[in-house]
Design a protein around this motif. Structure first.
Motif, PDB file in Angstrom:
ATOM      1  N   VAL A 181      47.467  48.624  33.143  1.00  0.00           N
ATOM      2  CA  VAL A 181      47.364  47.374  33.308  1.00  0.00           C
ATOM      3  C   VAL A 181      48.233  46.600  34.065  1.00  0.00           C
ATOM      4  N   GLY A 182      49.173  47.702  34.793  1.00  0.00           N
ATOM      5  CA  GLY A 182      50.578  46.775  35.546  1.00  0.00           C
ATOM      6  C   GLY A 182      49.364  46.691  36.927  1.00  0.00           C
ATOM      7  N   VAL A 183      48.737  47.374  37.105  1.00  0.00           N
ATOM      8  CA  VAL A 183      47.935  48.070  38.474  1.00  0.00           C
ATOM      9  C   VAL A 183      46.384  46.911  38.959  1.00  0.00           C
ATOM     10  N   PRO A 184      45.760  47.161  37.262  1.00  0.00           N
ATOM     11  CA  PRO A 184      44.944  45.963  37.922  1.00  0.00           C
ATOM     12  C   PRO A 184      45.449  44.649  37.746  1.00  0.00           C
ATOM     13  N   LEU A 185      46.331  44.159  37.428  1.00  0.00           N
ATOM     14  CA  LEU A 185      46.867  42.781  37.200  1.00  0.00           C
ATOM     15  C   LEU A 185      48.000  42.679  38.195  1.00  0.00           C
ATOM     16  N   SER A 186      47.926  43.442  39.523  1.00  0.00           N
ATOM     17  CA  SER A 186      48.815  43.142  40.509  1.00  0.00           C
ATOM     18  C   SER A 186      47.513  42.834  41.391  1.00  0.00           C
ATOM     19  N   ALA A 187      46.616  43.871  41.076  1.00  0.00           N
ATOM     20  CA  ALA A 187      45.605  43.438  42.428  1.00  0.00           C
ATOM     21  C   ALA A 187      43.995  43.284  42.204  1.00  0.00           C
ATOM     22  N   HIS A 188      44.238  42.085  40.907  1.00  0.00           N
ATOM     23  CA  HIS A 188      43.639  41.046  40.428  1.00  0.00           C
ATOM     24  C   HIS A 188      43.229  40.391  41.296  1.00  0.00           C
ATOM     25  N   PRO A 189      41.747  39.813  41.952  1.00  0.00           N
ATOM     26  CA  PRO A 189      41.532  39.070  42.844  1.00  0.00           C
ATOM     27  C   PRO A 189      41.830  37.271  42.570  1.00  0.00           C
ATOM     28  N   ASP A 190      41.478  37.078  40.991  1.00  0.00           N
ATOM     29  CA  ASP A 190      42.156  36.118  39.851  1.00  0.00           C
ATOM     30  C   ASP A 190      43.559  36.029  39.577  1.00  0.00           C
ATOM     31  N   VAL A 191      44.157  36.541  39.956  1.00  0.00           N
ATOM     32  CA  VAL A 191      45.678  36.614  39.871  1.00  0.00           C
ATOM     33  C   VAL A 191      45.500  35.591  41.380  1.00  0.00           C
ATOM     34  N   ASP A 192      46.529  34.036  41.394  1.00  0.00           N
ATOM     35  CA  ASP A 192      47.887  34.107  42.471  1.00  0.00           C
ATOM     36  C   ASP A 192      49.031  34.520  42.497  1.00  0.00           C
ATOM     37  N   MET A 193      49.459  35.082  41.680  1.00  0.00           N
ATOM     38  CA  MET A 193      51.007  35.400  42.159  1.00  0.00           C
ATOM     39  C   MET A 193      51.245  36.277  41.331  1.00  0.00           C
ATOM     40  N   VAL A 194      52.763  37.351  41.264  1.00  0.00           N
ATOM     41  CA  VAL A 194      52.721  38.439  40.326  1.00  0.00           C
ATOM     42  C   VAL A 194      54.132  38.230  40.623  1.00  0.00           C
ATOM     43  N   SER A 195      55.275  38.356  39.422  1.00  0.00           N
ATOM     44  CA  SER A 195      56.114  38.186  39.064  1.00  0.00           C
ATOM     45  C   SER A 195      56.953  39.834  38.858  1.00  0.00           C
ATOM     46  N   PHE A 196      57.315  39.832  38.794  1.00  0.00           N
ATOM     47  CA  PHE A 196      57.548  42.125  38.871  1.00  0.00           C
ATOM     48  C   PHE A 196      59.394  42.386  38.790  1.00  0.00           C
ATOM     49  N   THR A 197      59.861  42.182  37.923  1.00  0.00           N
ATOM     50  CA  THR A 197      61.115  43.066  37.890  1.00  0.00           C
ATOM     51  C   THR A 197      60.946  44.346  37.153  1.00  0.00           C
TER      52      THR A 197
END
Length: 479
Positions: free
Chosen positions: A206-222
Protein backbone atom coordinates in the motif's frame (compact mmCIF):
# COMPACT_ATOMS: atom_id res chain seq x y z
CA UNK A 1 -9.89 -11.42 18.51
CA UNK A 2 -10.41 -8.33 16.38
CA UNK A 3 -11.37 -8.78 12.73
CA UNK A 4 -11.14 -5.76 10.44
CA UNK A 5 -11.70 -6.98 6.89
CA UNK A 6 -13.05 -3.90 5.12
CA UNK A 7 -11.60 -0.60 3.99
CA UNK A 8 -13.28 2.80 4.14
CA UNK A 9 -13.41 4.10 0.56
CA UNK A 10 -15.77 6.64 -0.95
CA UNK A 11 -17.93 6.85 2.16
CA UNK A 12 -18.56 3.09 2.40
CA UNK A 13 -16.99 0.10 4.10
CA UNK A 14 -15.89 -2.05 1.18
CA UNK A 15 -14.24 -5.41 0.63
CA UNK A 16 -10.58 -5.35 -0.45
CA UNK A 17 -9.69 -6.28 -4.00
CA UNK A 18 -7.91 -9.40 -2.74
CA UNK A 19 -8.88 -11.63 0.19
CA UNK A 20 -5.63 -11.31 2.13
CA UNK A 21 -5.09 -10.50 5.79
CA UNK A 22 -2.20 -9.91 8.16
CA UNK A 23 -1.98 -10.83 11.81
CA UNK A 24 -1.53 -8.30 14.61
CA UNK A 25 0.41 -9.52 17.64
CA UNK A 26 -0.21 -8.25 21.16
CA UNK A 27 3.33 -7.37 22.35
CA UNK A 28 2.45 -8.10 25.99
CA UNK A 29 1.33 -11.68 25.31
CA UNK A 30 3.14 -12.43 22.03
CA UNK A 31 -0.17 -13.85 20.80
CA UNK A 32 -2.19 -12.92 17.70
CA UNK A 33 -4.93 -10.50 18.78
CA UNK A 34 -6.42 -9.53 15.43
CA UNK A 35 -6.53 -9.93 11.68
CA UNK A 36 -6.73 -7.03 9.29
CA UNK A 37 -7.32 -6.89 5.55
CA UNK A 38 -4.13 -6.33 3.56
CA UNK A 39 -4.53 -3.83 0.76
CA UNK A 40 -3.06 -3.76 -2.72
CA UNK A 41 -2.38 -1.32 -5.51
CA UNK A 42 -5.94 -1.85 -6.75
CA UNK A 43 -7.34 -0.75 -3.38
CA UNK A 44 -5.09 2.33 -3.50
CA UNK A 45 -6.39 3.13 -6.99
CA UNK A 46 -9.99 2.98 -5.77
CA UNK A 47 -9.27 5.12 -2.71
CA UNK A 48 -7.32 7.74 -4.67
CA UNK A 49 -10.09 7.89 -7.28
CA UNK A 50 -12.65 8.49 -4.53
CA UNK A 51 -10.49 11.24 -3.03
CA UNK A 52 -9.96 12.82 -6.44
CA UNK A 53 -13.70 12.81 -7.15
CA UNK A 54 -14.48 14.40 -3.79
CA UNK A 55 -11.83 17.13 -4.06
CA UNK A 56 -13.64 19.74 -6.18
CA UNK A 57 -16.61 20.02 -3.82
CA UNK A 58 -14.66 19.73 -0.55
CA UNK A 59 -12.00 22.22 -1.64
CA UNK A 60 -14.72 24.83 -2.21
CA UNK A 61 -16.45 24.42 1.15
CA UNK A 62 -16.47 27.41 3.45
CA UNK A 63 -14.30 27.70 6.53
CA UNK A 64 -17.48 27.62 8.61
CA UNK A 65 -18.54 24.34 7.04
CA UNK A 66 -15.16 22.72 7.67
CA UNK A 67 -15.15 23.93 11.27
CA UNK A 68 -18.58 22.37 11.76
CA UNK A 69 -17.29 19.03 10.48
CA UNK A 70 -14.23 19.19 12.75
CA UNK A 71 -16.38 20.00 15.77
CA UNK A 72 -18.58 16.99 15.06
CA UNK A 73 -15.48 14.81 14.76
CA UNK A 74 -14.42 16.08 18.19
CA UNK A 75 -17.74 14.96 19.69
CA UNK A 76 -17.54 11.52 18.09
CA UNK A 77 -13.88 11.20 19.16
CA UNK A 78 -14.72 11.66 22.83
CA UNK A 79 -17.47 9.05 22.53
CA UNK A 80 -14.89 6.52 21.31
CA UNK A 81 -11.98 7.49 23.57
CA UNK A 82 -12.23 4.32 25.68
CA UNK A 83 -12.31 2.17 22.55
CA UNK A 84 -9.26 3.92 21.16
CA UNK A 85 -7.37 3.49 24.43
CA UNK A 86 -8.11 -0.23 24.58
CA UNK A 87 -6.98 -0.65 20.99
CA UNK A 88 -3.69 1.16 21.66
CA UNK A 89 -2.92 -1.02 24.66
CA UNK A 90 -3.66 -4.16 22.69
CA UNK A 91 -1.88 -3.32 19.45
CA UNK A 92 1.28 -1.63 20.73
CA UNK A 93 1.46 -2.21 24.47
CA UNK A 94 0.82 1.33 25.68
CA UNK A 95 -0.01 1.24 29.41
CA UNK A 96 -3.71 1.87 30.03
CA UNK A 97 -3.19 5.24 31.73
CA UNK A 98 -0.95 6.43 28.91
CA UNK A 99 -3.24 5.12 26.16
CA UNK A 100 -6.37 6.72 27.59
CA UNK A 101 -4.41 9.78 28.67
CA UNK A 102 -1.59 11.29 26.63
CA UNK A 103 -2.12 9.19 23.48
CA UNK A 104 -5.76 10.31 23.22
CA UNK A 105 -5.07 13.76 24.65
CA UNK A 106 -2.53 14.49 21.91
CA UNK A 107 -5.03 13.63 19.16
CA UNK A 108 -7.79 15.65 20.82
CA UNK A 109 -5.38 18.55 21.34
CA UNK A 110 -4.39 18.60 17.68
CA UNK A 111 -8.05 18.58 16.68
CA UNK A 112 -8.86 21.50 18.98
CA UNK A 113 -5.79 23.35 17.71
CA UNK A 114 -6.78 22.79 14.07
CA UNK A 115 -10.18 24.31 14.79
CA UNK A 116 -8.61 27.27 16.58
CA UNK A 117 -6.13 27.90 13.75
CA UNK A 118 -8.78 27.53 11.05
CA UNK A 119 -11.01 30.11 12.74
CA UNK A 120 -8.37 32.79 12.16
CA UNK A 121 -6.37 31.48 9.21
CA UNK A 122 -5.74 33.83 6.27
CA UNK A 123 -6.37 32.05 2.98
CA UNK A 124 -6.35 35.26 0.92
CA UNK A 125 -4.50 38.55 1.31
CA UNK A 126 -3.90 41.56 -0.90
CA UNK A 127 -0.30 42.75 -1.22
CA UNK A 128 -0.22 45.88 -3.32
CA UNK A 129 -2.11 44.99 -6.49
CA UNK A 130 -1.49 41.23 -6.13
CA UNK A 131 -3.86 38.81 -4.47
CA UNK A 132 -2.09 35.99 -2.64
CA UNK A 133 -4.27 32.90 -2.39
CA UNK A 134 -3.59 29.75 -0.39
CA UNK A 135 -5.44 26.84 -1.96
CA UNK A 136 -5.68 23.17 -0.92
CA UNK A 137 -2.99 21.13 -2.64
CA UNK A 138 -5.30 18.28 -3.63
CA UNK A 139 -5.28 14.56 -2.83
CA UNK A 140 -2.94 13.65 0.01
CA UNK A 141 -1.37 10.28 0.79
CA UNK A 142 -0.89 10.00 4.56
CA UNK A 143 1.41 7.26 5.86
CA UNK A 144 1.67 6.96 9.65
CA UNK A 145 3.82 4.94 12.09
CA UNK A 146 3.05 2.56 14.93
CA UNK A 147 4.62 4.34 17.90
CA UNK A 148 2.16 7.23 18.46
CA UNK A 149 -0.60 6.10 16.09
CA UNK A 150 -3.32 8.58 17.00
CA UNK A 151 -1.00 11.55 17.30
CA UNK A 152 0.49 10.96 13.88
CA UNK A 153 -2.89 10.41 12.25
CA UNK A 154 -4.22 13.57 13.91
CA UNK A 155 -1.38 15.87 12.81
CA UNK A 156 -1.97 14.85 9.20
CA UNK A 157 -5.72 14.27 8.84
CA UNK A 158 -6.98 17.33 10.74
CA UNK A 159 -4.85 19.94 8.89
CA UNK A 160 -5.68 18.23 5.58
CA UNK A 161 -9.40 18.43 6.35
CA UNK A 162 -9.12 22.00 7.62
CA UNK A 163 -7.39 23.26 4.49
CA UNK A 164 -9.85 21.58 2.09
CA UNK A 165 -7.80 18.59 0.97
CA UNK A 166 -8.99 15.03 0.44
CA UNK A 167 -6.92 12.06 1.51
CA UNK A 168 -6.04 8.39 1.72
CA UNK A 169 -4.67 7.18 5.07
CA UNK A 170 -2.41 4.15 5.47
CA UNK A 171 -1.79 3.42 9.16
CA UNK A 172 1.07 1.18 10.24
CA UNK A 173 0.35 -2.51 9.91
CA UNK A 174 1.77 -2.94 13.42
CA UNK A 175 -0.87 -0.68 15.01
CA UNK A 176 -3.88 -0.76 12.69
CA UNK A 177 -6.71 -1.05 15.24
CA UNK A 178 -6.67 2.59 16.30
CA UNK A 179 -6.61 3.69 12.65
CA UNK A 180 -9.69 1.59 11.94
CA UNK A 181 -11.58 3.11 14.87
CA UNK A 182 -10.46 6.56 13.76
CA UNK A 183 -12.07 5.90 10.36
CA UNK A 184 -15.26 4.82 12.12
CA UNK A 185 -15.23 8.13 14.01
CA UNK A 186 -14.94 10.18 10.81
CA UNK A 187 -17.68 8.12 9.17
CA UNK A 188 -19.97 8.70 12.15
CA UNK A 189 -19.15 12.42 12.04
CA UNK A 190 -20.51 12.68 8.52
CA UNK A 191 -17.30 13.60 6.71
CA UNK A 192 -18.46 13.73 3.07
CA UNK A 193 -17.92 10.61 0.96
CA UNK A 194 -14.44 10.34 -0.51
CA UNK A 195 -12.90 13.14 1.54
CA UNK A 196 -11.30 10.65 3.92
CA UNK A 197 -10.37 7.12 2.85
CA UNK A 198 -8.62 4.28 4.72
CA UNK A 199 -6.60 1.44 3.22
CA UNK A 200 -4.75 -0.90 5.56
CA UNK A 201 -1.62 -2.80 4.62
CA UNK A 202 2.15 -2.84 4.56
CA UNK A 203 4.70 -0.63 2.84
CA UNK A 204 5.21 -2.67 -0.35
CA UNK A 205 1.50 -3.41 -0.81
CA UNK A 206 0.00 0.00 0.00
CA UNK A 207 2.70 2.52 0.92
CA UNK A 208 4.60 2.23 -2.36
CA UNK A 209 1.61 2.53 -4.72
CA UNK A 210 0.20 5.36 -2.61
CA UNK A 211 3.41 7.41 -2.60
CA UNK A 212 3.98 6.76 -6.31
CA UNK A 213 0.40 7.31 -7.45
CA UNK A 214 0.12 9.91 -10.23
CA UNK A 215 -3.16 11.28 -8.83
CA UNK A 216 -1.72 11.92 -5.36
CA UNK A 217 -0.56 15.52 -5.05
CA UNK A 218 1.41 15.26 -1.82
CA UNK A 219 2.65 12.58 0.56
CA UNK A 220 3.06 13.10 4.29
CA UNK A 221 5.15 10.36 5.89
CA UNK A 222 6.23 9.73 9.45
CA UNK A 223 8.59 6.86 10.23
CA UNK A 224 12.20 5.80 9.97
CA UNK A 225 14.73 7.75 7.93
CA UNK A 226 15.37 4.64 5.82
CA UNK A 227 11.69 4.32 4.89
CA UNK A 228 11.42 8.06 4.35
CA UNK A 229 14.14 7.92 1.72
CA UNK A 230 12.20 5.20 -0.12
CA UNK A 231 8.98 7.23 0.01
CA UNK A 232 10.79 10.20 -1.50
CA UNK A 233 12.22 8.02 -4.27
CA UNK A 234 8.81 6.57 -5.08
CA UNK A 235 7.24 10.04 -5.19
CA UNK A 236 10.00 11.70 -7.22
CA UNK A 237 8.81 10.78 -10.75
CA UNK A 238 5.54 12.62 -10.08
CA UNK A 239 7.35 15.67 -8.69
CA UNK A 240 4.79 15.64 -5.89
CA UNK A 241 5.34 17.35 -2.58
CA UNK A 242 6.78 15.07 0.11
CA UNK A 243 6.93 16.00 3.78
CA UNK A 244 8.67 13.74 6.28
CA UNK A 245 9.00 13.48 10.03
CA UNK A 246 11.74 10.93 10.56
CA UNK A 247 14.23 9.77 13.18
CA UNK A 248 15.94 11.59 16.02
CA UNK A 249 18.77 11.39 18.52
CA UNK A 250 17.90 14.42 20.57
CA UNK A 251 20.07 16.07 23.19
CA UNK A 252 18.98 17.35 26.60
CA UNK A 253 21.55 19.87 27.89
CA UNK A 254 21.37 20.22 31.66
CA UNK A 255 23.06 23.46 32.61
CA UNK A 256 25.29 23.85 35.64
CA UNK A 257 22.73 25.97 37.52
CA UNK A 258 19.88 23.46 37.08
CA UNK A 259 18.26 21.54 39.93
CA UNK A 260 20.15 18.48 38.81
CA UNK A 261 18.43 15.67 40.75
CA UNK A 262 14.98 16.94 39.75
CA UNK A 263 15.94 17.45 36.10
CA UNK A 264 17.61 14.06 35.82
CA UNK A 265 14.61 12.33 37.38
CA UNK A 266 12.29 14.11 34.94
CA UNK A 267 14.55 13.23 32.02
CA UNK A 268 14.55 9.52 32.90
CA UNK A 269 10.80 9.40 33.51
CA UNK A 270 10.09 11.24 30.25
CA UNK A 271 12.44 9.09 28.18
CA UNK A 272 10.77 5.81 29.16
CA UNK A 273 7.25 7.05 28.32
CA UNK A 274 5.85 4.86 25.54
CA UNK A 275 8.72 2.43 26.25
CA UNK A 276 11.11 4.99 24.77
CA UNK A 277 9.48 4.64 21.37
CA UNK A 278 9.34 8.36 20.60
CA UNK A 279 11.12 10.00 17.69
CA UNK A 280 11.79 13.17 19.70
CA UNK A 281 12.97 11.30 22.81
CA UNK A 282 15.75 13.14 24.65
CA UNK A 283 17.99 10.08 24.58
CA UNK A 284 21.30 11.93 25.00
CA UNK A 285 21.55 13.76 28.33
CA UNK A 286 24.48 16.18 28.56
CA UNK A 287 25.74 16.87 32.08
CA UNK A 288 28.56 19.14 33.34
CA UNK A 289 31.50 16.87 34.11
CA UNK A 290 31.87 18.59 37.47
CA UNK A 291 28.43 17.20 38.48
CA UNK A 292 28.59 13.83 36.73
CA UNK A 293 28.66 11.61 39.84
CA UNK A 294 25.55 13.34 41.19
CA UNK A 295 23.74 12.93 37.87
CA UNK A 296 24.57 9.24 37.56
CA UNK A 297 23.23 8.49 41.01
CA UNK A 298 20.06 10.50 40.36
CA UNK A 299 19.51 8.63 37.09
CA UNK A 300 20.05 5.26 38.76
CA UNK A 301 17.50 6.04 41.45
CA UNK A 302 14.97 7.34 38.95
CA UNK A 303 15.28 4.30 36.69
CA UNK A 304 15.10 1.93 39.66
CA UNK A 305 11.70 3.38 40.62
CA UNK A 306 10.11 2.79 37.20
CA UNK A 307 7.49 0.04 37.07
CA UNK A 308 7.44 -2.26 34.05
CA UNK A 309 4.79 -4.84 33.30
CA UNK A 310 1.36 -5.75 31.99
CA UNK A 311 0.07 -2.64 30.18
CA UNK A 312 -3.50 -3.30 31.28
CA UNK A 313 -2.38 -2.67 34.86
CA UNK A 314 -0.99 0.29 36.75
CA UNK A 315 2.53 0.47 35.32
CA UNK A 316 4.69 3.20 33.83
CA UNK A 317 6.20 1.11 31.04
CA UNK A 318 4.75 -1.69 28.94
CA UNK A 319 6.41 -3.77 26.23
CA UNK A 320 7.99 -2.49 23.06
CA UNK A 321 5.90 -3.06 19.95
CA UNK A 322 7.37 -6.26 18.49
CA UNK A 323 9.94 -8.99 18.67
CA UNK A 324 11.97 -7.29 15.95
CA UNK A 325 12.02 -4.05 17.93
CA UNK A 326 12.99 -5.93 21.09
CA UNK A 327 15.89 -7.64 19.30
CA UNK A 328 17.14 -4.35 17.85
CA UNK A 329 17.16 -2.67 21.27
CA UNK A 330 18.91 -5.64 22.87
CA UNK A 331 21.61 -5.58 20.22
CA UNK A 332 22.24 -1.87 20.79
CA UNK A 333 22.39 -2.31 24.56
CA UNK A 334 25.02 -5.02 24.09
CA UNK A 335 26.85 -2.74 21.64
CA UNK A 336 27.00 -0.01 24.27
CA UNK A 337 28.61 -2.39 26.74
CA UNK A 338 31.06 -3.67 24.12
CA UNK A 339 32.14 -0.14 23.18
CA UNK A 340 32.96 0.76 26.76
CA UNK A 341 30.00 2.71 28.10
CA UNK A 342 29.30 2.20 31.80
CA UNK A 343 26.04 0.36 32.47
CA UNK A 344 24.45 2.21 35.40
CA UNK A 345 21.24 0.18 35.55
CA UNK A 346 19.24 -2.12 33.30
CA UNK A 347 21.01 -3.94 30.51
CA UNK A 348 20.24 -6.89 28.26
CA UNK A 349 17.31 -9.22 28.79
CA UNK A 350 13.80 -8.85 30.16
CA UNK A 351 13.02 -7.44 33.60
CA UNK A 352 12.78 -10.06 36.35
CA UNK A 353 9.52 -12.00 36.32
CA UNK A 354 8.55 -11.00 32.79
CA UNK A 355 9.35 -14.02 30.66
CA UNK A 356 6.62 -13.39 28.07
CA UNK A 357 6.17 -10.14 26.22
CA UNK A 358 8.64 -7.77 24.59
CA UNK A 359 9.67 -6.01 27.79
CA UNK A 360 12.94 -4.05 27.99
CA UNK A 361 14.69 -3.03 31.19
CA UNK A 362 14.88 0.76 31.67
CA UNK A 363 18.56 1.23 30.97
CA UNK A 364 21.01 4.03 31.71
CA UNK A 365 24.52 4.28 30.30
CA UNK A 366 27.17 6.69 31.63
CA UNK A 367 30.62 7.57 30.29
CA UNK A 368 29.15 7.69 26.81
CA UNK A 369 31.14 9.48 24.12
CA UNK A 370 29.46 10.92 21.07
CA UNK A 371 31.24 8.54 18.68
CA UNK A 372 29.69 5.45 20.29
CA UNK A 373 26.97 3.61 18.41
CA UNK A 374 24.43 4.19 21.18
CA UNK A 375 25.05 7.95 20.88
CA UNK A 376 24.71 7.95 17.08
CA UNK A 377 21.86 5.55 16.31
CA UNK A 378 18.21 5.89 17.25
CA UNK A 379 17.63 3.09 19.76
CA UNK A 380 13.87 3.66 20.05
CA UNK A 381 13.68 2.05 23.46
CA UNK A 382 13.95 3.00 27.15
CA UNK A 383 17.71 3.60 26.97
CA UNK A 384 19.33 6.83 28.18
CA UNK A 385 22.90 7.87 27.34
CA UNK A 386 24.68 10.29 29.70
CA UNK A 387 27.47 12.36 28.16
CA UNK A 388 29.72 14.89 29.89
CA UNK A 389 30.80 18.38 28.88
CA UNK A 390 33.26 20.93 30.24
CA UNK A 391 31.75 24.17 28.90
CA UNK A 392 28.74 25.35 26.93
CA UNK A 393 30.58 25.51 23.62
CA UNK A 394 31.44 21.84 23.99
CA UNK A 395 27.88 20.98 25.03
CA UNK A 396 26.45 22.68 21.94
CA UNK A 397 29.01 21.03 19.69
CA UNK A 398 28.14 17.58 21.06
CA UNK A 399 24.40 18.22 20.75
CA UNK A 400 24.75 19.33 17.13
CA UNK A 401 27.13 16.50 16.19
CA UNK A 402 24.41 14.19 14.91
CA UNK A 403 22.92 13.03 11.64
CA UNK A 404 19.57 14.03 13.11
CA UNK A 405 18.03 17.32 14.22
CA UNK A 406 14.49 16.68 15.36
CA UNK A 407 14.36 17.97 18.93
CA UNK A 408 16.29 19.06 21.98
CA UNK A 409 15.92 20.61 25.40
CA UNK A 410 17.85 23.00 27.63
CA UNK A 411 17.32 22.79 31.39
CA UNK A 412 18.52 25.57 33.66
CA UNK A 413 17.54 28.24 36.17
CA UNK A 414 19.01 31.20 34.26
CA UNK A 415 16.41 31.69 31.53
CA UNK A 416 18.57 34.04 29.47
CA UNK A 417 21.40 31.52 29.41
CA UNK A 418 19.01 28.71 28.50
CA UNK A 419 17.58 30.82 25.67
CA UNK A 420 21.06 31.54 24.33
CA UNK A 421 21.91 27.84 24.26
CA UNK A 422 18.55 26.93 22.68
CA UNK A 423 19.21 29.34 19.82
CA UNK A 424 22.45 27.52 19.01
CA UNK A 425 20.97 24.04 18.74
CA UNK A 426 20.34 22.82 15.18
CA UNK A 427 17.01 21.11 15.70
CA UNK A 428 13.40 21.79 14.82
CA UNK A 429 11.90 21.72 18.34
CA UNK A 430 14.05 22.89 21.24
CA UNK A 431 12.29 23.08 24.58
CA UNK A 432 13.41 25.21 27.49
CA UNK A 433 12.77 23.41 30.75
CA UNK A 434 10.54 20.89 28.93
CA UNK A 435 8.26 23.51 27.38
CA UNK A 436 5.27 22.26 25.39
CA UNK A 437 2.87 24.00 23.00
CA UNK A 438 0.36 22.57 20.49
CA UNK A 439 0.99 25.62 18.29
CA UNK A 440 4.77 25.08 18.16
CA UNK A 441 6.01 23.79 14.78
CA UNK A 442 7.25 20.20 14.95
CA UNK A 443 9.74 18.77 12.46
CA UNK A 444 13.41 18.26 11.89
CA UNK A 445 16.69 19.35 10.39
CA UNK A 446 19.00 17.06 8.39
CA UNK A 447 17.97 13.38 8.36
CA UNK A 448 15.08 14.08 10.73
CA UNK A 449 13.01 15.18 7.75
CA UNK A 450 11.47 18.24 6.17
CA UNK A 451 8.28 20.22 6.55
CA UNK A 452 6.53 21.04 9.80
CA UNK A 453 3.46 19.75 11.63
CA UNK A 454 1.40 21.09 14.56
CA UNK A 455 -0.59 24.31 14.74
CA UNK A 456 -0.61 26.90 11.99
CA UNK A 457 2.65 25.56 10.56
CA UNK A 458 0.97 22.20 10.02
CA UNK A 459 -1.42 23.81 7.52
CA UNK A 460 1.25 25.09 5.16
CA UNK A 461 2.31 21.80 3.59
CA UNK A 462 -1.29 21.12 2.54
CA UNK A 463 -1.58 24.42 0.67
CA UNK A 464 -0.44 25.73 -2.70
CA UNK A 465 0.27 29.44 -3.04
CA UNK A 466 -1.18 31.30 -6.03
CA UNK A 467 -0.32 34.88 -6.91
CA UNK A 468 -2.76 36.94 -8.99
CA UNK A 469 -1.07 40.22 -10.00
CA UNK A 470 -3.40 42.88 -11.30
CA UNK A 471 -6.19 41.83 -8.96
CA UNK A 472 -6.43 45.37 -7.67
CA UNK A 473 -5.99 48.62 -9.53
CA UNK A 474 -2.87 50.56 -8.65
CA UNK A 475 -3.63 53.89 -7.02
CA UNK A 476 -3.20 56.97 -9.17
CA UNK A 477 0.24 58.39 -8.21
CA UNK A 478 -1.13 61.87 -8.74
CA UNK A 479 -3.77 61.52 -6.06
Amino acid sequence: MREYTKFYIGGDWVDPAESRTFDVVNPATEQVCGRVAAGSAEDVDRAVAAARAAFPAWSRTSVADRIAVLRTISERFEERRADLAAALTEEMGAPAALAGGFHCDLAAGHLATAIEVLEGFTFEELRGTTLIVREPIGVCGLITPWNWPLNQIAVKVFPALATGCTMVLKPSEQSPFSGQIFAEILAAAGVPAGVFNLVQGDGPGVGVPLSAHPDVDMVSFTGSTRAGVEVARNAAPGVKRVTQELGGKSANIVLDDADLPANVATAVATLVVNSGQTCSALSRMLIPNSRMAEAIEAARQAAEAITVGDPTGDVAVGPVVSGAQFDKIQALIRKGIEEGATLVIGGPGRPAGLDTGYYVKPTVFADVTNDMTIAREEIFGPVLCILGYDDLDQAVAIANDSDYGLAGNVAGADLEQARAVARRLRAGWVGINDGFDFHCPFGGYRKSGNGREWGEFGFEDYLEIKGIPGWATAPDPGQ
